[in-house]
Design an enzyme around this catalytic site. Structure first.
Site, mmCIF file in Angstrom:
data_model
loop_
_atom_site.group_PDB
_atom_site.id
_atom_site.type_symbol
_atom_site.label_atom_id
_atom_site.label_comp_id
_atom_site.label_asym_id
_atom_site.label_seq_id
_atom_site.Cartn_x
_atom_site.Cartn_y
_atom_site.Cartn_z
ATOM 1 N N ASP A 245 30.542 43.421 34.659
ATOM 2 C CA ASP A 245 30.852 44.339 35.913
ATOM 3 C C ASP A 245 29.573 45.259 36.395
ATOM 4 O O ASP A 245 29.894 46.452 36.596
ATOM 5 C CB ASP A 245 31.914 45.176 35.340
ATOM 6 C CG ASP A 245 32.460 46.317 36.548
ATOM 7 O OD1 ASP A 245 32.856 45.578 37.716
ATOM 8 O OD2 ASP A 245 32.775 47.394 36.393
ATOM 9 N N TRP B 242 35.342 57.791 37.508
ATOM 10 C CA TRP B 242 35.547 56.592 36.168
ATOM 11 C C TRP B 242 35.107 57.456 34.871
ATOM 12 O O TRP B 242 35.983 57.526 33.891
ATOM 13 C CB TRP B 242 34.656 55.446 36.369
ATOM 14 C CG TRP B 242 34.824 54.435 35.566
ATOM 15 C CD1 TRP B 242 35.599 54.315 34.226
ATOM 16 C CD2 TRP B 242 34.102 53.201 35.501
ATOM 17 N NE1 TRP B 242 35.690 53.327 33.965
ATOM 18 C CE2 TRP B 242 34.784 52.370 34.382
ATOM 19 C CE3 TRP B 242 33.134 52.501 36.453
ATOM 20 C CZ2 TRP B 242 34.227 51.070 34.188
ATOM 21 C CZ3 TRP B 242 32.911 51.201 36.059
ATOM 22 C CH2 TRP B 242 33.275 50.520 35.080
ATOM 23 N N ASN C 183 31.665 43.582 42.002
ATOM 24 C CA ASN C 183 31.792 42.607 41.062
ATOM 25 C C ASN C 183 32.557 41.476 41.465
ATOM 26 O O ASN C 183 33.437 41.727 42.308
ATOM 27 C CB ASN C 183 32.278 43.280 39.710
ATOM 28 C CG ASN C 183 33.567 43.907 40.185
ATOM 29 O OD1 ASN C 183 33.686 44.971 40.668
ATOM 30 N ND2 ASN C 183 34.793 43.142 39.561
ATOM 31 N N ASP D 11 28.351 46.092 39.094
ATOM 32 C CA ASP D 11 28.709 46.061 40.637
ATOM 33 C C ASP D 11 27.209 46.620 41.452
ATOM 34 O O ASP D 11 26.595 47.282 40.832
ATOM 35 C CB ASP D 11 29.824 47.199 41.158
ATOM 36 C CG ASP D 11 31.060 46.991 40.593
ATOM 37 O OD1 ASP D 11 31.208 46.593 39.633
ATOM 38 O OD2 ASP D 11 31.799 47.356 41.444
ATOM 39 N N SER E 197 38.191 48.487 48.887
ATOM 40 C CA SER E 197 38.136 48.669 47.566
ATOM 41 C C SER E 197 39.277 47.440 46.687
ATOM 42 O O SER E 197 40.279 47.311 47.623
ATOM 43 C CB SER E 197 38.169 50.016 46.967
ATOM 44 O OG SER E 197 37.284 51.011 47.567
ATOM 45 N N GLY E 198 39.097 47.367 45.813
ATOM 46 C CA GLY E 198 40.048 46.574 45.031
ATOM 47 C C GLY E 198 39.562 45.285 44.175
ATOM 48 O O GLY E 198 40.562 44.443 44.033
ATOM 49 N N ALA E 199 38.145 45.136 43.774
ATOM 50 C CA ALA E 199 37.786 44.035 42.982
ATOM 51 C C ALA E 199 38.759 43.865 42.020
ATOM 52 O O ALA E 199 38.765 42.805 41.444
ATOM 53 C CB ALA E 199 36.381 43.941 43.081
ATOM 54 N N GLU E 200 39.218 44.955 41.348
ATOM 55 C CA GLU E 200 39.906 44.663 40.060
ATOM 56 C C GLU E 200 41.208 44.430 40.239
ATOM 57 O O GLU E 200 41.790 44.262 39.191
ATOM 58 C CB GLU E 200 39.601 46.182 39.226
ATOM 59 C CG GLU E 200 38.706 46.571 38.667
ATOM 60 C CD GLU E 200 37.406 46.741 39.464
ATOM 61 O OE1 GLU E 200 36.274 45.880 39.172
ATOM 62 O OE2 GLU E 200 37.256 47.254 40.331
ATOM 63 N N GLU F 23 34.667 63.736 45.042
ATOM 64 C CA GLU F 23 33.454 63.252 45.247
ATOM 65 C C GLU F 23 32.938 63.406 46.574
ATOM 66 O O GLU F 23 33.599 64.225 47.454
ATOM 67 C CB GLU F 23 33.449 61.817 44.952
ATOM 68 C CG GLU F 23 33.518 61.386 43.477
ATOM 69 C CD GLU F 23 33.464 59.947 43.191
ATOM 70 O OE1 GLU F 23 33.407 59.551 42.019
ATOM 71 O OE2 GLU F 23 33.521 59.152 43.995
#
Length: 607
Positions: free
Chosen positions: A324, A566, A276, A326, A189-192, A76
């Protein structure tokens, strides 16, 4: 179709008062021979004034040179070009190359950080990185393990390094950074994994932490002033975040950030979106009375002062998220003619399928409309300023995954868009020629079944099973590339694609817009009508962002291929279970017939 003369009343933000920005960044961005930042400019327009390559000759593009990164997984972001040097990055392990454009693209230096591979399974949706930043002779990289590193741009020597988080707690990094004045502004990062999101400023010269602002929690930690920070024109009041959470759940509440940045030097504000809430099971986030609560300030656009981190205003797109959706996507800063009045606007294409135009100075909501007609979870956004629900989505009960707390272990079908949104992190572009926005989109729906999940530090904290598929009763594909009128909130034209368009767009003064596809095609289309003018199949699927620069008086267009992210996680990580990859593996299973892994930069020019 909108006429080109409309563009006369629209202009991108002029980057005035470089002392309020960073003089070196401003100077390099103003030189169209460079590609000096990931978004092209502080306004995140991704527009270049170069016009050597234009609608009349773009069909003649040929490959000028290529470069293999030697790394698999999703590529990316884009390279940077400053003068005679190109700076190129990779996914994990986040290698950085400096290439000499004046000498056959020879490698000047290579930086290869030593990272613990245990960070890989903690990264949510592939091992991507969204690119480097440059200022004052330094290259800034944020690694997957959260370390922010400053490198000497001439030698690659490490100047300083600071840990911005801890992967053992699920904290990772995939974002680029924003350099404003003498500060490197970055994220987590890391909401999951139940990570509580924050944005941090470090001193550009020393790496010393200057301030940190969380997105959820008490006022002193989120740096909101109850009387002066506003939302939709009104002060947010005391504990605006805490009052919208159940007990201490905010401590593991998500709201991370990993999308694009923008900055307005005149207002001295930088802008970003938050992600999220954790978990994806809304029943576990309801209030003590079992009713929905907003979970501020997840899913929000936030404007902050770069010197202090204090928020000027915030706007939440999807209160009490159930899907979800975001809010991390980029915020493009342009001046738009809205109802006959020149307005300092911010345009945001949200995962939830609505495109928002706000006044970037004070956060006033001006326009909010669907940018994919398949969107069905809400009928619209309440635009009545006298309504108690002003600025909130008008939800459709049929597509709720909460259902007054009864959605747990119930599979809600046919929700559009899917969790990856009508647009994910792939950035849009704004053209000064047409006054339109060019937007890579997903045309994907889903089935969503929440289930109860327990929190353990450093372990996944998702709580939902998803299945994804193309939007029904449509063109059969999973993507569209569209032109959008941000003042009117309307699609001007739409070009269907077989798979999601997971690549960032680039517009130029040559009247062309460039983008890539997941199958690996690099395309150029006419900004006026979307007519395809050029197409080339690169070695792998494209999820990076097109960029342009000149060298030796010649214009070049570059793009990295390397499928993943993703949408491409099935290929990138070798997953086959349809519900793996948070539901993307089954939806994009057909990609394996078109492309394979491998990171390559392809650079084009006219013969």
């Amino acid at each position: 179709m909108r006429k080109l003369m409309f563009a006369a009343s629209i202009a991108a933000v002029t980057l005035v008062s470089p002392a309020l920005a960073n003089e070196d960044v401003t100077k390099n961005q103003a030189d169209p021979n460079n590609w000096a930042s990931q978004s092209g400019d502080y306004s995140a327009t991704r527009y270049s004034t170069l016009d050597q390559i234009n609608t009349s000759n773009v069909a003649d593009l040929k490959v000028a040179w290529t470069f293999s990164t030697g790394v698999l997984r999703g590529h990316e972001g884009s390279p940077l070009v400053i003068g005679d040097v190109m700076y190129l990055h990779t996914p994990f392990p986040n290698i950085v190359f400096a290439l000499n454009l004046a000498d056959e693209q020879k490698i000047i230096w290579k930086y290869e950080p030593k990272q613990d591979p245990s960070v890989i399974p903690v990264m949510c949706c592939d091992t991507v990185n969204r690119g480097l930043a440059y200022a004052d002779g330094k290259i800034i990289l944020q690694q997957a393990d959260t370390n922010v590193v400053a490198l000497d741009a001439k030698t690659g020597k490490e100047l300083w390094k600071v840990a911005n988080g801890d992967p053992k707690r699920g904290e990772t990094a995939t974002n680029t950074v924003l350099i404003v004045k003498d500060k490197v502004i970055t994220a987590i990062s890391g909401a999951e994994f139940g990570v509580r999101g924050y944005v941090t400023a470090y001193d550009l010269n020393s790496g010393k932490k200057v301030w940190r602002a969380y997105n959820i929690g008490p006022d002193k930690e989120i740096l909101f002033n109850p009387e002066k920070t506003t939302s939709l024109g009104k002060p947010v009041g005391k504990d605006s975040s805490l009052k919208t959470w159940n007990g201490d759940q905010w401590k593991i509440g998500g709201g991370t950030l990993w999308g694009g940045w923008s900055y307005d030097p005149e207002a001295d504000l930088f802008y970003y979106g938050s992600a999220n809430p954790s978990t994806w099971n809304p029943a576990q986030r309801a209030g003590l009375d079992g009713k929905p609560i907003d979970q501020k300030w997840t899913m929000s656009i936030i404007a902050r002062n770069p010197d202090t981190g204090v928020a000027r205003w915030a706007y939440q797109m999807t209160p009490f998220d159930e899907w979800d959706y975001d809010g991390v996507n980029e915020n493009i800063l342009v001046d738009l003619d809205i109802k006959g009045q020149k307005t300092p606007a911010l345009v945001h294409f949200d995962r939830n399928g609505f495109a928002y135009t706000l006044n970037r100075k004070d956060g006033e909501l001006l326009v909010a409309e669907k940018f994919d007609p398949a969107v069905n979870w809400a009928t619209g956004i309440d635009m009545d300023k006298s309504s108690k629900d002003y600025g909130r989505p008008i939800r459709v009960a049929k597509y709720s995954t909460f259902r007054d707390g009864k959605g747990q272990d119930v599979n809600t079908k046919g929700i559009c868009p899917a969790a990856l949104g009508s647009k994910d992190m792939q950035p849009a572009s704004f053209s000064k020629l047409t006054g339109l926005f060019y937007v890579p989109t997903n045309h994907v729906c889903m089935d969503y079944e929440p289930f109860k999940v327990s929190y353990t530090s450093g372990q996944p904290y998702v709580g939902a099973t998803l299945s994804m598929y193309p939007a029904p009763d449509s063109h059969g594909g999973m993507g569209n590339f569209i032109a959008w009128d941000g003042a009117q909130g309307k699609i001007v034209w739409s070009k269907p694609e077989q798979f999601s368009v997971w690549s960032g767009a680039l517009t130029t003064a040559g009247g062309v817009v460039f983008y890539g596809t997941l199958e690996g095609y690099f395309k150029a289309v006419d900004q006026k009508d979307g007519k395809e003018l050029f197409k080339f199949k690169t070695p792998s699927g494209i999820i990076s962002n097109a960029m342009t620069y000149t060298h030796g008086g010649k214009q070049y267009i570059g793009v990295m291929s390397g499928v993943g992210g993703w949408a491409g996680i099935g290929l990138a990580a070798g997953l086959t279970n349809p519900t793996d990859g948070l539901g993307a593996v089954g939806g994009y299973a057909g990609l394996k017939q078109y492309t394979n892994l491998g990171g390559t930069l392809t650079v084009f020019s006219l013969p």
